[in-house]
Design a protein around this motif. Structure first.
Motif, mmCIF file in Angstrom:
data_model
loop_
_atom_site.group_PDB
_atom_site.id
_atom_site.type_symbol
_atom_site.label_atom_id
_atom_site.label_comp_id
_atom_site.label_asym_id
_atom_site.label_seq_id
_atom_site.Cartn_x
_atom_site.Cartn_y
_atom_site.Cartn_z
ATOM 1 N N SER A 76 0.810 -1.186 -0.023
ATOM 2 C CA SER A 76 0.040 -0.153 0.108
ATOM 3 C C SER A 76 0.853 1.168 -0.041
ATOM 4 O O SER A 76 0.394 2.292 -0.358
ATOM 5 N N ASN A 77 1.955 1.133 0.356
ATOM 6 C CA ASN A 77 3.079 2.221 0.253
ATOM 7 C C ASN A 77 3.989 2.248 -0.699
ATOM 8 O O ASN A 77 4.521 1.443 -0.959
ATOM 9 N N PRO A 78 3.972 3.642 -1.500
ATOM 10 C CA PRO A 78 4.621 3.723 -2.702
ATOM 11 C C PRO A 78 6.113 3.661 -2.574
ATOM 12 O O PRO A 78 6.695 3.327 -3.580
ATOM 13 N N MET A 79 6.612 3.925 -1.188
ATOM 14 C CA MET A 79 8.109 3.943 -1.115
ATOM 15 C C MET A 79 8.653 2.316 -1.087
ATOM 16 O O MET A 79 9.584 1.941 -1.652
ATOM 17 N N PHE A 137 21.920 -1.278 1.685
ATOM 18 C CA PHE A 137 21.123 -0.321 2.219
ATOM 19 C C PHE A 137 21.327 0.937 1.422
ATOM 20 O O PHE A 137 20.116 1.740 1.086
ATOM 21 N N MET A 138 22.439 1.665 1.357
ATOM 22 C CA MET A 138 22.582 2.895 0.731
ATOM 23 C C MET A 138 22.269 2.932 -0.387
ATOM 24 O O MET A 138 22.019 4.108 -0.998
ATOM 25 N N ASP A 139 22.644 1.969 -1.271
ATOM 26 C CA ASP A 139 22.189 1.744 -2.818
ATOM 27 C C ASP A 139 20.808 1.572 -2.852
ATOM 28 O O ASP A 139 20.275 2.583 -3.645
ATOM 29 N N LEU A 140 20.199 1.158 -2.126
ATOM 30 C CA LEU A 140 18.458 0.986 -2.169
ATOM 31 C C LEU A 140 17.864 2.668 -2.128
ATOM 32 O O LEU A 140 17.198 3.183 -2.637
ATOM 33 N N CYS A 141 18.513 3.163 -0.857
ATOM 34 C CA CYS A 141 18.192 4.419 -0.438
ATOM 35 C C CYS A 141 18.427 5.489 -1.684
ATOM 36 O O CYS A 141 17.615 6.351 -1.974
ATOM 37 N N ARG A 142 19.453 5.484 -2.192
ATOM 38 C CA ARG A 142 19.773 6.374 -3.487
ATOM 39 C C ARG A 142 19.004 5.948 -4.554
ATOM 40 O O ARG A 142 18.505 6.941 -5.179
ATOM 41 N N LEU A 143 18.715 4.782 -4.861
ATOM 42 C CA LEU A 143 17.986 4.579 -6.279
ATOM 43 C C LEU A 143 16.417 4.874 -6.023
ATOM 44 O O LEU A 143 15.623 5.312 -6.866
ATOM 45 N N ALA A 144 16.018 4.557 -4.732
ATOM 46 C CA ALA A 144 14.754 4.991 -4.322
ATOM 47 C C ALA A 144 14.460 6.568 -3.949
ATOM 48 O O ALA A 144 13.260 7.114 -3.931
#
Length: 217
Positions: free
Chosen positions: A140-143, A159-166
């Motif tokens: 239900s959450n877009p993030m 984790f940091m790569d996911l943060c950057r790409l998202a």
């Protein structure tokens, strides 16, 4: 399962934060700044659960429980307070509260408490339904959907790569959403702290992509 939540919290900033987080979990939140406002709303529509601050101007959260229960006998009630003692907790439970959360609380604990309290009202709920609810809540959450899409594209990410790409800068908030994805069984983390999609996660991404294609066509 979508919860309809009646919130009474006089701290404006905390009220906004709780509302935003619960809405991100798929809840319908009706936010009030006093118990009196909340009771007025309870006369107009049905709610699954009430989240009341203990100390507010006018009527307190505990004082409001009896009136709320008269209006909606089946409603669940959770009380929050920064002034918790054994006596106040016992008093709240005697008046009809289902649970008691001490401030400051983390948002994951709040969500877990609300779900547990509501689940106790529905003991016949099947395990597979609970699992499905976790998945639907996660999606239900877009993030979280963005995380699934990035992991589907790159297979494995730290984790940091996911943060950057998202495109997320708030790491604490992002870590909370990753934890929800792991609890729903869509994402896993290996011993090297690398995130990847589970088989169920891959299936959900495929379904999301299929639904998107149908909408676009």
């Amino acid at each position: 399962m979508t919860l309809t939540v009646l919130l009474a919290e006089d701290d404006l900033e905390l009220n906004d934060t709780i509302t935003e987080v619960l809405q991100s979990e798929g809840c319908d939140v009706y936010a009030c700044h006093s118990a009196e406002q909340a009771l007025d709303l309870a006369e107009q529509r049905k709610f699954d659960i009430a989240l009341f601050d203990l100390v507010m101007p006018g009527m307190t959260g505990v004082e409001a429980i009896a009136a709320l229960k008269r209006l909606q006998p089946g409603i669940s009630v959770v009380i929050t307070t920064a002034f918790a003692t054994v006596d106040t907790a016992v008093d709240a439970m005697k008046k009809g509260a289902d649970d008691f959360i001490t401030k400051p609380f983390n948002l994951a604990t709040l969500i877990t408490t609300l779900r547990r309290v509501q689940a106790q009202k529905q003991p016949a709920m099947a395990l597979e339904d609970e699992d499905a609810n976790k998945v639907f809540s996660a999606l239900s959450n877009p993030m979280r959907r963005a995380v699934l899409q990035q992991l589907a594209r790159h297979k494995k990410l730290r984790f940091m790569d996911l943060c950057r790409l998202a495109g997320v800068e708030n790491h604490t908030q992002f870590n909370f959403h990753l934890r929800q994805l792991r609890q729903s069984g869509l994402v896993e983390q290996n011993a090297s702290k690398v995130y990847f999609l589970t088989t169920q996660g891959q299936q959900m991404v495929a379904l999301l992509s299929s639904s998107s294609d149908q909408v676009n066509h």
